[in-house]
Scaffold this active site. Structure first.
Site, short mmCIF file in Angstrom:
data_model
loop_
_atom_site.label_atom_id
_atom_site.label_comp_id
_atom_site.label_asym_id
_atom_site.label_seq_id
_atom_site.Cartn_x
_atom_site.Cartn_y
_atom_site.Cartn_z
N HIS A 411 0.85 -1.19 0.00
CA HIS A 411 0.00 0.00 0.00
C HIS A 411 0.88 1.24 0.00
O HIS A 411 1.77 1.38 0.82
CB HIS A 411 -0.92 0.02 1.22
CG HIS A 411 -1.87 1.18 1.19
ND1 HIS A 411 -1.97 2.10 2.20
CD2 HIS A 411 -2.75 1.56 0.24
CE1 HIS A 411 -2.90 3.00 1.88
NE2 HIS A 411 -3.38 2.70 0.70
N GLU A 500 -9.98 2.62 -8.12
CA GLU A 500 -11.20 2.95 -7.40
C GLU A 500 -11.92 3.98 -8.26
O GLU A 500 -12.73 3.64 -9.10
CB GLU A 500 -10.86 3.49 -6.00
CG GLU A 500 -12.10 3.75 -5.17
CD GLU A 500 -11.73 4.45 -3.86
OE1 GLU A 500 -12.33 4.10 -2.84
OE2 GLU A 500 -10.86 5.36 -3.87
N GLU A 506 -16.50 1.76 0.93
CA GLU A 506 -16.04 2.34 2.19
C GLU A 506 -16.92 3.49 2.66
O GLU A 506 -17.05 3.71 3.87
CB GLU A 506 -14.59 2.83 2.03
CG GLU A 506 -14.46 4.01 1.06
CD GLU A 506 -13.03 4.27 0.59
OE1 GLU A 506 -12.24 3.33 0.57
OE2 GLU A 506 -12.73 5.43 0.25
#
Lengths: 702, 702
Positions: A411, A500, A506
């Site tokens: 990440h 995304e 989320e």
């Protein structure tokens, strides 16, 4: 390189100099190109002889030079019919047909003698055109100050739109008439952290529209390379849309040199919504794969240390405050909060779970220093992308993951400081290579640095494409969050496997969330450009599970969460919930375990934007089929003919269905699992709960 | 790390709350600090009881917050006397004394309760102060929109100034009264390619001034780190100068967070010009060396494939056109021009010459792809910094150089595309490491990318400092051209051994050039911040040697070119002319061969800005002394006492003098070489031609 079979290549004909009619292979679509009295290039689009686009001008304004908008004459025209099939590395289908009629119109601007070509490619499901800037222009280097491409529609269609925000697409869709598009009327208390909306009447593309007489229209673009993203300015009275390119700090739009091309401007149109949602036109308009050895590009189903931060169980940063100064971390020793998610121990727990259920990867966010001070500060040097927190032993973790046959997913949050990320990119990729991370999730939360740039400007488009290219040097796959929405560039760099770039799952954890129709619209908009890392699979749907004061929830049933693995195509799919939540529902979880991510074929059975979507896909490597069906807030009954199954074969169907009393709001966790023996002659009657769905796997019975 | 001896550290005293007098150790300088009725911090400077700076305000404007300019009260004051000596890795002297009196004034802004400290360091040769932004401010992250530091002078002094250009300092100096400073009156047909002058009444620092009563005053800054360069807005009627910080594309000046500090604002003053030119105050105000192992940081005398391009004998680019499109290089095969300078064969010739005469290095420009298309296009992806032209065999060259004991010097021209350079920086340095290049000359010709940034803004200051830091990771030395002018950061990163950042010798080859006084002013301005890669040593002075139609020439005699190796301190010095030109004058060339670049001691014997400079330096490692003397356009006679030589020892002096009839314009190549036996009791009478100089080496006779 996948082999490409060109089956048809005919009709290179030079034709006349004036109004041109160009037809789709099926002849359903006709485009008429002309030069009007001012010398402006114009086009019209007809579908089955009905006007879809009224005469609309084309062209670009050039800084400090004559605009390429007017005073043109047609010098020549060149026609071509083309058909090929090509094999994507990963995809919804193993082979893609690319069939179109092409017309290239050579324009000369009187007086300046500047050249401009306009190239049309007419597909059965839509129209694409782009501008070509030939080498022999008088101006070799030039700055685009505006693009003046119009889409003048015929009527006050229904539109699925999000505001023209230069920094974010993370909005729920508004469904209104064109005349009611108005950014000042949106509820902006929607969890979007950074908003750059500079016009009341501007929307983003892909823009999905539906006419009152049943036409589905989609305005988008393809192959955005070295060019800003196109938003659309709306004349709400006349139903006209005009390209609005995202500017840089100086107000400039694009710096180009000849020879070069603009992205493709696309308009899809059909009387069957399934033609839009299944279209591969955007992909087809991109350049073929440029990566020679693609053996390392593989689908990844993954879990991760991520949702536990969203629901408040743990923190990204070691000190827990996300404030370096309060935590004393910037200028002294870091004080652990005790709630840090990315610990060696916790990571091993996830690795164990991934190994047990056959997941490919484990994502860990918050593993590296910088999170103390990352958010909302417009700070340049937040992360170095290489330094783990003291409680994250990267060497031990990578060894442990390897011993369990699980891959780690890196990440790299940049907090929008792209300048800094590019400085560290080689080092970040080298670290991934050293520790065997085959993929990285990148993040761009916050205002961009270089300051003055927007997420959707030319500089950032180039950045995202550059990262994919650079990653390919290291055989690393990219999953970009808060990035430019994709426009099919993953055909060219198939290691750019997901993004995304839309409102993901989320938002349900900490904002007003995603209404139940959200996932029925995304396939008609965001997903046309490429796979989305939507992070489905939330079983513990209500946030009051974690904190009794919370009212947030995912706007879904459990069955719908499963269906999303099929309806939202992506070769990178997360099972986003916590392992312990899956442990409680291992029977439902089995669908996530089973579902593949790379397909031989996909059939969109039912589709209506904002209403429902049903798709069935065949695994690339086995005889298994997987079906996903979702609905919006309304319950839905449908009957599915299984004629896609191989005739004469028997299949075991496992149906993951909404419980009888399921309801996204009142009873979201109610589900039932039924197995049946079926054949290609069977019909399946499905009943979807409000906000619900159905997921079905079909397995050959030997 | 060089050892640092702190010899004095006394008087930590908390004193009263109002007007403060702070004295230099010698008491010659007095600074008075006060808060005026508006709560503005103010200061005055006196030299030997004479006002030098009248009450001048201090403070900063903050974006979207209360300005830190007014409404202040003094909370506390802290005094300190400090003295240390420290050893630079390379320098004009082996040990530097750092002695000052310091006062830190703690300010509180009423109502906001914002804190601001102002710290004064008073040296014997000048005043320095800076702003400190303490941690506990209400605003932790803030944007400086303006700095309001005034330097209100007492009278209409004579000023040596160049225009306040955000992108270039490559100007010849104007010498006028303050009242006559006016950028609209400069001849801008001066060879400066990129000019960003946005105010008629703005100059750059270092600004050298001389009062009618014989005071020398210099306004500058030190330790510019994470902050833009300060230019000076001029009130020509009131002789007031106000800080003007270089903006970014958004008009913002600096993005800071607490705790942080501004650069030091400096004002040197003396009645002896030598105190200014020899000052180490700027260096002393920088942070100590941060590089632990400095064994690889070494002086370098070098030659290079460079001047031959400036005089038109060869080209940087392979195709010779500097236009990729004309050359067909961008889209097809590169067509060699036959004039390309950076060939393997030519490089070997230079290596042979370097080896023969004991040079440390050979610079080769134009070795890599990109030069077809590098200039003036504002193009982002010009160079990749790693791909040689087909006729430059980097592996063979590096082997050949190694076999000859010569080091190669890398060249990285960025064409201003900093964004792109940072992407490739690790790869560029890795290439240097692979092929044993210990140093790199960087170049920033052209408008900066990220677009909207200026060469002198915060972003670029950070870039230049970052490159030095990153280079240190690879043990590589930096010589930056078209960079921010240095402010002593080479104390902190001593691998940042030189910069251009002023009008260098090259301008003499193709513009109106550098007037003969230029090199007498640079030591009072540009050189105060750090070593300059001026590239002296031109023997073939007139450009009509190469092209009979040319009228350009270096404004010098040969003897002056030699003297520059001493008068212009730099641990990196080029012998800029062609080997064949040195072959013609090997006797004069011997001085360049002999002169060292790192010194035990330096004594400025005579100094007058714009007029003359005489300096003598002792080699760090031997008993040899080297003297350089230069004059402006006027001839000059002087007598030099050799009392700096060790008493009782005999020396052989070799004098490289202007010929009797030498003249920079009419007879620049006339020189004579004389040897003499001298002692510390000798006097040397020197006669400098118009635009001439003298260079002398002193060698111990055993």
């Amino acid at each position: 390189m996948k082999k490409t079979i060109v089956t048809l290549l005919i009709c290179l004909i030079f034709t006349g100099l004036h109004a041109q009619n160009i037809f789709s292979p099926s002849k359903n679509i006709k485009v008429t190109f002309d030069i009007n009295k001012k010398g402006q290039p114009t086009y019209q689009v007809f579908y089955k002889n009905k006007a879809v686009v009224l005469p609309s001008t084309m062209g670009l304004s050039i800084k400090d030079a004559e605009d390429l908008t007017h005073n043109f004459e047609v010098v020549n025209t060149e026609n071509l019919s083309f058909s090929e099939s090509w094999q994507p590395v990963l995809g919804e289908q193993s082979s893609i047909l690319n069939t179109y009629n092409q017309t290239r119109i050579y324009l000369n601007q009187k007086e300046t003698n500047n050249k401009l070509n306009i190239v049309f490619k007419i597909y059965d499901e839509g129209v694409a055109f782009r501008y070509e800037f030939p080498l022999d222009n008088t101006v070799n280097y030039f700055t685009v100050s505006n693009e003046n491409t119009q889409f003048n529609l015929t009527n006050n269609h229904e539109a699925f739109w999000i505001p023209g925000d230069y920094d974010s697409q993370e909005y729920a869709y508004n469904k209104t008439k064109i005349s009611d598009i108005d950014n000042s009327k949106i509820d902006l208390n929607n969890g979007v952290g950074l908003k750059s909306i500079t016009s009341q009447y501007r929307v983003q593309s892909p823009l999905m529209l539906k006419s009152s007489d049943g036409l589905y229209i989609n305005i988008f673009e393809a192959a955005v390379v070295n060019y800003p993203i196109m938003h659309l300015d709306v004349d709400v009275n006349n139903f006209q849309f005009t390209s609005n390119l995202v500017p840089n700090a100086l107000g400039d739009k694009a710096y180009l040199r000849t020879p070069s091309v603009s992205p493709w401007r696309t308009l899809m149109v059909s009387d069957d919504a399934r033609d839009i949602v299944s279209s591969k036109m955007i992909l087809n308009l991109n350049e073929p794969n440029k990566i020679e050895d693609t053996s390392w590009i593989k689908p990844m189903k993954y879990i991760g240390i991520w949702w536990e931060m969203h629901v408040g169980l743990s923190t990204w940063d070691y000190a827990g405050s996300q404030n370096a100064q309060n935590a004393g971390t910037a200028f002294g020793e870091m004080i652990p909060s005790g709630k840090h998610g990315a610990t060696t121990e916790n990571t091993k727990k996830y690795i164990d779970f991934a190994a047990k259920y056959g997941f490919d990867g484990v994502l860990v966010e918050g593993w590296n220093t910088g999170w103390e001070d990352w958010y909302g500060k417009w700070k340049e040097d937040v992360f170095d992308f290489t330094t783990p927190y003291p409680d994250f032993d990267i060497e031990e973790i990578s060894k442990y993951a390897k011993s369990k046959g699980v891959k780690m997913i890196m990440h790299n949050e940049t907090s929008g400081s792209v300048a800094n990320y590019e400085r560290y990119l080689d080092r970040a990729f080298t670290l991934m290579q050293t520790y065997g991370y085959p993929a990285v999730k990148t993040g761009y939360v916050g205002k961009i640095i270089p300051r003055g740039e927007f997420h959707d400007g030319q500089t950032m488009v180039n950045h995202f494409n550059f990262v994919a290219q650079r990653a390919a040097d290291f055989k690393i796959m990219i999953n970009s969050h808060e990035s430019v929405r994709p426009t099919g560039y993953h055909r060219t760099y198939p290691n750019y496997i997901a993004a995304e770039a839309a409102r993901g799952n989320e938002f349900n954890a900490w904002s007003n969330g995603n209404p139940p129709d959200h996932e029925t619209i995304l396939p008609f908009t965001r997903l046309l450009g490429g796979p989305m890392d939507y992070t489905p699979g939330i079983f513990e749907i209500k946030m009051n599970t974690y904190d009794s004061t919370k009212t947030e929830q995912v706007h879904t049933t459990i069955a719908k969460q499963l269906a999303l693995y099929v309806t939202m195509y992506s070769p990178l799919q997360m099972a986003a919930d916590l392992p312990e939540n899956y442990q409680k529902h291992l029977d439902a979880f089995q669908f996530i375990v089973d579902v593949p991510l790379d397909w031989q074929n996909s059939i969109y059975l039912e589709a209506e934007p904002g209403e429902y979507l049903t798709v069935v896909r065949k695994d690339k490597n086995t005889e298994r089929w997987f079906l996903g069906a979702i609905t919006n807030k309304d319950p839905r009954k449908t009957s599915i003919s299984l004629d896609f199954l191989t005739t004469g074969k028997k299949y075991k169907a496992t149906l993951y269905l909404d419980g009888k009393d399921a309801d996204w709001k009142d009873n979201p966790k109610s589900y039932q699992i039924i197995t049946k023996e079926v054949t290609s002659k069977s019909d399946l009657k499905l009943k979807l709960a409000p906000g619900g769905g159905a997921a079905i796997s079909f397995e050959l019975i030997d």
